[in-house]
Motif scaffolding. Structure first.
Motif, PDB file in Angstrom:
ATOM      1  N   ARG A 227      30.738  31.010 -48.996  1.00  0.00           N
ATOM      2  CA  ARG A 227      31.489  30.941 -47.512  1.00  0.00           C
ATOM      3  C   ARG A 227      30.786  31.960 -46.889  1.00  0.00           C
ATOM      4  O   ARG A 227      30.742  31.784 -45.541  1.00  0.00           O
ATOM      5  CB  ARG A 227      32.767  31.429 -47.843  1.00  0.00           C
ATOM      6  N   GLN A 228      30.138  32.883 -47.097  1.00  0.00           N
ATOM      7  CA  GLN A 228      29.493  33.861 -46.528  1.00  0.00           C
ATOM      8  C   GLN A 228      28.229  33.015 -45.714  1.00  0.00           C
ATOM      9  O   GLN A 228      28.029  33.376 -44.485  1.00  0.00           O
ATOM     10  CB  GLN A 228      28.920  35.177 -47.135  1.00  0.00           C
ATOM     11  N   ARG A 229      27.766  32.254 -46.411  1.00  0.00           N
ATOM     12  CA  ARG A 229      26.618  31.493 -45.862  1.00  0.00           C
ATOM     13  C   ARG A 229      26.959  30.697 -44.636  1.00  0.00           C
ATOM     14  O   ARG A 229      26.491  30.592 -43.784  1.00  0.00           O
ATOM     15  CB  ARG A 229      25.905  30.609 -47.144  1.00  0.00           C
ATOM     16  N   VAL A 230      28.264  29.966 -44.945  1.00  0.00           N
ATOM     17  CA  VAL A 230      28.713  29.077 -43.722  1.00  0.00           C
ATOM     18  C   VAL A 230      28.929  30.088 -42.474  1.00  0.00           C
ATOM     19  O   VAL A 230      28.626  29.733 -41.544  1.00  0.00           O
ATOM     20  CB  VAL A 230      30.103  28.505 -44.502  1.00  0.00           C
ATOM     21  N   GLU A 231      29.658  31.157 -42.848  1.00  0.00           N
ATOM     22  CA  GLU A 231      29.665  32.007 -41.870  1.00  0.00           C
ATOM     23  C   GLU A 231      28.749  32.527 -40.989  1.00  0.00           C
ATOM     24  O   GLU A 231      28.468  32.416 -39.787  1.00  0.00           O
ATOM     25  CB  GLU A 231      30.352  33.379 -42.238  1.00  0.00           C
ATOM     26  N   ILE A 232      27.440  32.798 -41.692  1.00  0.00           N
ATOM     27  CA  ILE A 232      26.004  33.014 -41.120  1.00  0.00           C
ATOM     28  C   ILE A 232      25.406  31.879 -40.405  1.00  0.00           C
ATOM     29  O   ILE A 232      25.068  31.991 -39.377  1.00  0.00           O
ATOM     30  CB  ILE A 232      25.183  33.425 -42.022  1.00  0.00           C
ATOM     31  N   ILE A 233      25.525  30.769 -40.919  1.00  0.00           N
ATOM     32  CA  ILE A 233      25.002  29.477 -40.569  1.00  0.00           C
ATOM     33  C   ILE A 233      26.034  29.210 -39.361  1.00  0.00           C
ATOM     34  O   ILE A 233      25.289  28.981 -38.150  1.00  0.00           O
ATOM     35  CB  ILE A 233      25.278  28.194 -41.358  1.00  0.00           C
ATOM     36  N   ARG A 234      27.222  29.399 -39.258  1.00  0.00           N
ATOM     37  CA  ARG A 234      27.992  29.137 -37.907  1.00  0.00           C
ATOM     38  C   ARG A 234      27.556  30.101 -36.940  1.00  0.00           C
ATOM     39  O   ARG A 234      27.463  29.574 -35.749  1.00  0.00           O
ATOM     40  CB  ARG A 234      29.417  29.301 -38.213  1.00  0.00           C
ATOM     41  N   CYS A 235      27.233  31.136 -37.182  1.00  0.00           N
ATOM     42  CA  CYS A 235      26.841  32.175 -35.996  1.00  0.00           C
ATOM     43  C   CYS A 235      25.180  31.769 -35.591  1.00  0.00           C
ATOM     44  O   CYS A 235      25.190  31.709 -34.332  1.00  0.00           O
ATOM     45  CB  CYS A 235      26.538  33.563 -36.570  1.00  0.00           C
ATOM     46  N   LEU A 236      24.384  31.252 -36.695  1.00  0.00           N
ATOM     47  CA  LEU A 236      23.055  30.990 -36.341  1.00  0.00           C
ATOM     48  C   LEU A 236      23.089  29.770 -35.321  1.00  0.00           C
ATOM     49  O   LEU A 236      21.882  29.490 -34.720  1.00  0.00           O
ATOM     50  CB  LEU A 236      22.002  30.966 -37.364  1.00  0.00           C
ATOM     51  N   MET A 237      23.831  28.974 -35.323  1.00  0.00           N
ATOM     52  CA  MET A 237      23.965  27.582 -34.761  1.00  0.00           C
ATOM     53  C   MET A 237      24.294  27.818 -33.255  1.00  0.00           C
ATOM     54  O   MET A 237      23.933  27.020 -32.449  1.00  0.00           O
ATOM     55  CB  MET A 237      24.939  26.571 -35.072  1.00  0.00           C
ATOM     56  N   THR A 238      24.822  28.884 -32.866  1.00  0.00           N
ATOM     57  CA  THR A 238      24.885  29.366 -31.483  1.00  0.00           C
ATOM     58  C   THR A 238      23.807  30.012 -30.828  1.00  0.00           C
ATOM     59  O   THR A 238      23.687  30.590 -29.946  1.00  0.00           O
ATOM     60  CB  THR A 238      26.332  30.126 -31.338  1.00  0.00           C
ATOM     61  N   ASP A 239      22.725  30.184 -31.807  1.00  0.00           N
ATOM     62  CA  ASP A 239      21.505  30.776 -31.328  1.00  0.00           C
ATOM     63  C   ASP A 239      21.443  32.328 -30.877  1.00  0.00           C
ATOM     64  O   ASP A 239      21.268  32.506 -29.889  1.00  0.00           O
ATOM     65  CB  ASP A 239      20.815  29.766 -30.346  1.00  0.00           C
ATOM     66  N   PRO A 240      22.001  33.225 -31.578  1.00  0.00           N
ATOM     67  CA  PRO A 240      22.307  34.454 -31.223  1.00  0.00           C
ATOM     68  C   PRO A 240      21.075  35.194 -31.124  1.00  0.00           C
ATOM     69  O   PRO A 240      20.112  35.149 -31.789  1.00  0.00           O
ATOM     70  CB  PRO A 240      23.476  35.057 -32.268  1.00  0.00           C
ATOM     71  N   ARG A 241      21.102  36.330 -30.163  1.00  0.00           N
ATOM     72  CA  ARG A 241      20.232  37.195 -30.187  1.00  0.00           C
ATOM     73  C   ARG A 241      20.501  38.588 -31.127  1.00  0.00           C
ATOM     74  O   ARG A 241      19.625  39.344 -31.306  1.00  0.00           O
ATOM     75  CB  ARG A 241      20.077  37.832 -28.821  1.00  0.00           C
ATOM     76  N   LEU A 242      21.748  38.505 -31.344  1.00  0.00           N
ATOM     77  CA  LEU A 242      22.294  39.897 -32.063  1.00  0.00           C
ATOM     78  C   LEU A 242      23.357  39.171 -32.964  1.00  0.00           C
ATOM     79  O   LEU A 242      24.393  38.611 -32.522  1.00  0.00           O
ATOM     80  CB  LEU A 242      22.835  40.842 -31.192  1.00  0.00           C
ATOM     81  N   LEU A 243      23.132  39.698 -34.374  1.00  0.00           N
ATOM     82  CA  LEU A 243      24.003  39.249 -35.310  1.00  0.00           C
ATOM     83  C   LEU A 243      24.991  40.258 -35.928  1.00  0.00           C
ATOM     84  O   LEU A 243      24.018  41.226 -36.386  1.00  0.00           O
ATOM     85  CB  LEU A 243      23.222  38.447 -36.330  1.00  0.00           C
ATOM     86  N   ILE A 244      26.126  40.389 -35.755  1.00  0.00           N
ATOM     87  CA  ILE A 244      26.841  41.576 -36.463  1.00  0.00           C
ATOM     88  C   ILE A 244      27.170  41.146 -37.653  1.00  0.00           C
ATOM     89  O   ILE A 244      28.071  40.174 -38.048  1.00  0.00           O
ATOM     90  CB  ILE A 244      28.024  41.897 -35.749  1.00  0.00           C
ATOM     91  N   LEU A 245      27.038  41.919 -38.819  1.00  0.00           N
ATOM     92  CA  LEU A 245      27.508  41.570 -40.118  1.00  0.00           C
ATOM     93  C   LEU A 245      28.645  42.543 -40.776  1.00  0.00           C
ATOM     94  O   LEU A 245      28.126  43.813 -40.647  1.00  0.00           O
ATOM     95  CB  LEU A 245      26.434  41.414 -40.979  1.00  0.00           C
ATOM     96  N   ASP A 246      29.830  42.452 -40.861  1.00  0.00           N
ATOM     97  CA  ASP A 246      30.823  43.542 -41.296  1.00  0.00           C
ATOM     98  C   ASP A 246      30.953  43.616 -42.660  1.00  0.00           C
ATOM     99  O   ASP A 246      31.339  42.872 -43.336  1.00  0.00           O
ATOM    100  CB  ASP A 246      32.188  43.311 -40.525  1.00  0.00           C
ATOM    101  N   GLU A 247      30.318  44.674 -43.333  1.00  0.00           N
ATOM    102  CA  GLU A 247      30.332  44.895 -44.667  1.00  0.00           C
ATOM    103  C   GLU A 247      30.055  43.535 -45.498  1.00  0.00           C
ATOM    104  O   GLU A 247      30.795  42.947 -46.394  1.00  0.00           O
ATOM    105  CB  GLU A 247      31.454  45.398 -45.454  1.00  0.00           C
ATOM    106  N   PRO A 248      28.745  43.056 -45.101  1.00  0.00           N
ATOM    107  CA  PRO A 248      28.446  41.791 -45.938  1.00  0.00           C
ATOM    108  C   PRO A 248      28.343  41.567 -47.255  1.00  0.00           C
ATOM    109  O   PRO A 248      28.337  40.807 -47.977  1.00  0.00           O
ATOM    110  CB  PRO A 248      27.469  41.318 -45.075  1.00  0.00           C
ATOM    111  N   THR A 249      28.117  42.668 -47.792  1.00  0.00           N
ATOM    112  CA  THR A 249      27.633  42.760 -49.298  1.00  0.00           C
ATOM    113  C   THR A 249      28.849  43.030 -50.121  1.00  0.00           C
ATOM    114  O   THR A 249      28.881  43.218 -51.346  1.00  0.00           O
ATOM    115  CB  THR A 249      26.463  43.898 -49.648  1.00  0.00           C
TER     116      THR A 249
END
Lengths: 303, 503
Positions: B141-163
């Protein structure tokens, strides 16, 4: 044989008021709003359509105004339950009772008056078949209702709009964090539900039994609500449930007319019992229920 | 030096009387992994909501790529090139992966699915686009979230307590993904309170305490002790040493417990066996959703079993058919993972909440509540367990997570249990309170109580447990002696040793 012909010919028309109302409620519930006022919205739609057709004789205008009246009543419900965050159950019941009261008031001077129904349109070739021919000979609204069923099924399943409605119904907070206007979407879904309930009422009072009697909706809104839940929020099942209910209603009439030696009250219960049993059995699959269930249904959303 | 990608100047946000952020200044450089470090309640999440446009600041300005911007909605933030992966995922469980992504990325599903696969291969984020989200593991699920962000081509990615939700091997894999992203010019804001992680991956760290910035450092130049000190503002209390002692008699035994839940989304359990002795702490490790919740309900008595099964024994007595109250009568105490609604009733006062489980200790007499004893009990719990609250009449829901947890743990310990079962003892609890709770559990063990803990935090289990068993897909690993086990061994059990790393 006659009974089968009778049921086949009439079941779609009998199902149409349930189907229209349930399709509208399906959209509202998919977006997370439980609208218990459907019965009242149908009643208002029924009286507005009857008065219009009685006055002007045009069904299309009657349906249009009935739909708008249903939508207007649902707007009050939406304002109470979405904007003012009132409890959906309480607000829905109150609006439902209000609708029934308005219907009785407007229809007061039209008791037992009649209007003309709608002509039936037959599918060329199929309409002349023996036994099943009646199935393909229906009025215009039935054909529209069938198209609407298909359109709503496709929209929920394939369109972006359907996806957004489902997302809002499952998790409004997450939908908002993605930037979707949850409040506006819920308003839209509820208004659509009211519009369809208005149409359903119009069909009942000006086409199916084109005669005014107070309380003529007679619980059909509640049946539509139950159909949505028993159909586990799946469009195909809503359609199936509505047609089943219509078919069994006609079958028990045919049985009474044919002199079946059974208590008539018991026979009159039959459509309810059969529909509950069949839909109850098909909705017992808990996995399907969970996948199609609406997680936020009935919960007030506070942004 | 190139201009920073994002600068915050004097950002302030107040909720009622709580000043969640006070004059925050922050600069995130192009192509850096920047940590925001702080305890729970320090204002990290609020700050991220301000940057992602979920909330708007009361004062201060946001400068993005050299221009002042007003981020009034997440959609606006995404348009500017800011993406966010939430701690509690904002995925829709009843939709498929590609449907979830199509909610914010325009395009036909077939094209999106192809891009999901492409990005998955490029960044090590493989996931099946047509799978329903409810069937995915937390890591997926976390990978899906990250992919979803990446598909909008971000310059900044915020990760809230990802681990916080990942097993160790998946953490390694996530870090590889993040490094690869940074190398391609994406800056990352990494929120965490795990010091070692920040030291291993971040090149900059901003430390928050009480809504203010208290440090701006290169985390690689400081050790974990320094970071902790900056974060909590004082020295960390030392962990309580466990006294070496022979474990006593068996207090709790599960013998080949099989369980098939009615809920299709719940995990079945199969052949769960464990033995918990007096005077030891047994930890159950594992990624959440592998059967912990179901196991906890079976042990606590919220789910009961037929009497004939005889799979659960407490103090030598078969209890599988007994409800929660009957098990508590035998000397069992339980702290569930949800504090609000299960461990405590949020709308009730602390005093009334103590009544819920302590009613047998003279708080109820002849069916009537003895208010003065109730108040005494509650006051003692508040004092002994350092619960920060105005008093026994405070509403439980008004307490911070850490304080309420201290209260609930304290209440259960005051029942003088023979078995104490705590699920996620320090979830969402700040470091100070977490250390206090762990010390209490070690004290209890030293006094001869049998303690069972379910936790996702491996460091925590290693700190206090005598033995660990790992739960995965409803099965329990053999018992591992902490003294002879390495973290990686636990990690292998968590992901299933036979499968490839990174699930």
């Amino acid at each position: 044989m006659n009974a089968i012909t009778f049921v086949l010919a009439g079941m779609l028309a009998a199902a149409t008021p349930f189907l229209l109302a349930a399709l509208g409620e399906l959209i509202a519930e998919r977006a997370g709003v439980l609208n218990l006022g459907i019965e009242g919205m149908m009643a208002v739609g029924a009286v507005i359509a009857f008065l219009t057709v009685h006055q002007f004789g045009t069904h299309s205008l009657g349906f249009l105004l009935a739909g708008l009246a249903g939508a207007a009543l649902s707007l009050v419900f939406a304002w109470l339950s979405i904007s003012l965050r009132a409890n959906q159950v309480a607000a829905g019941l109150a609006i439902g009772i209000l609708g029934q009261g308005l219907s009785a008031l407007f229809g007061k001077n039209y008791e037992s008056k009649t209007v003309s129904g709608l002509p039936k349109l037959s599918v060329p070739g199929l309409g002349e078949l023996p036994v099943v021919g009646g199935l393909f000979t229906q009025d215009f609204v039935v054909w529209i209702a069938l198209l609407a069923t298909f359109a709503i099924w496709a929209a929920l399943r394939f369109s972006k709009m359907g996806l957004v409605i489902r997302a809002v119904g499952e998790n409004p907070a997450a939908a908002r964090s993605l930037g979707y206007p949850v409040i506006a979407i819920r308003y839209g879904a509820v208004l659509f539900g009211g519009l369809m309930a208005g149409f359903a009422g119009a069909y009942a009072s000006t086409v199916y039994t084109p005669l005014w009697a107070d309380g003529m909706i007679a619980g059909r809104g509640w049946i539509a609500l139950a159909l949505v839940v028993f159909a586990t929020w799946m469009t195909g099942r809503v359609f199936f449930g509505a047609v089943l209910f219509g078919a069994v209603s006609l079958a028990q009439l045919a049985a009474q007319a044919g002199g079946v030696n059974l208590n008539s009250q018991l026979l009159a219960c039959l459509p309810y019992l059969v529909t509950i049993a069949v839909l109850g059995i098909i909705s017992s699959n808990r996995r399907l229920l969970k996948v199609n269930g609406v997680a936020s249904l009935g919960k007030t959303y506070i942004p | 030096m190139p201009a920073p990608l994002l600068s915050l100047r004097g950002l302030t946000k107040t909720y009622g009387t709580v000043r969640a952020n006070r004059g925050i200044d922050l600069e995130v450089a192009q192509g850096s992994i920047h940590a925001i470090l702080g305890e729970n309640g320090a204002g990290k999440s609020t700050l991220m909501k301000l940057i992602y446009g979920v909330e708007t600041p009361d004062a201060g300005e946001v400068i993005w790529q050299g221009n002042p911007v007003r981020l009034t909605s997440p959609a606006e933030a995404r348009r500017q090139g800011i993406g966010m992966v939430f701690q509690h995922f904002s995925l829709f469980e009843t939709l498929t992966v590609v449907e979830n992504i199509s909610l914010i990325v325009p395009g036909r599903k077939a094209e999106l699915a192809a891009r999901i696969r492409e990005l998955g291969q490029e960044y090590g984020l493989e996931v099946e686009p047509r799978a329903h989200v409810h069937s995915l593991s937390v890591g997926e699920r976390q990978r899906v979230e990250i992919i979803r962000c990446l598909m909008t081509d971000p310059r900044l990615l915020i990760l809230d307590e990802p681990t916080s939700v990942l097993p160790p091997q998946s953490v390694t894999r996530l870090f590889q993904t993040l490094t690869r992203l940074r190398d391609r010019g994406v800056s990352i804001l990494f929120i965490s309170h795990k010091l070692e992680e920040i030291r291993s991956i971040c090149d900059r760290a901003t430390i928050l305490r009480d809504g203010q910035v208290t440090g701006n450092i290169d985390p690689r130049e400081h050790d974990a002790h320094d970071l902790a000190k900056m974060m909590i503002g004082r020295d960390m209390p030392a962990p309580r040493p466990a006294i070496a002692r022979e474990p006593g008699e068996i207090r709790l035994e599960l013998a080949g417990l099989d369980y098939r839940p009615d809920d299709p989304f719940a995990q079945s359990l199969s052949k769960i066996s464990l033995r918990l002795h007096a005077g030891e702490i047994l930890g159950i490790a594992g990624v959440s959703g592998n059967g912990q919740a179901e196991l906890a309900r079976l042990i606590s008595g919220e789910t009961t079993r037929p009497a004939a099964a005889d799979e659960i024994r407490m103090m030598g007595k078969s209890v599988g058919h007994l409800g929660a109250a009957a098990r508590r009568k035998l000397g069992f105490a339980f702290v569930p993972e949800e504090r609000l609604g299960r461990g405590a009733v949020p709308e009730m006062s602390l005093a009334d909440n103590s009544l819920l489980t302590a009613h047998r200790f003279g708080l109820v007499q002849r069916g009537l509540i003895n208010r003065s004893r109730e108040a005494d009990f509650t006051a003692r719990c508040i004092k002994d367990y350092d619960v920060r609250t105005p008093g026994p009449q405070a509403e439980a829901g008004a307490l911070s997570g850490g304080n309420l947890q201290k209260f609930i743990v304290g209440r259960e310990i005051m029942l003088a249990p023979k078995i104490l079962f705590v699920s996620q003892p320090t979830w969402g609890v700040d470091i100070g309170a977490a250390t206090a709770i762990r010390r209490r559990m070690v004290d209890l063990r030293n006094d001869g109580v049998a303690v069972l803990i379910i936790s996702e935090e491996i460091e925590e289990l290693f700190e206090i447990c005598d033995r660990i068993q790992v739960i995965r897909e409803g099965r329990l690993s053999p018992s591992l002696n902490v003294a002879e086990t390495r973290v990686e061994d636990i990690g292998r059990y968590m992901i299933g040793a036979e499968e490839r790393a990174g699930i």
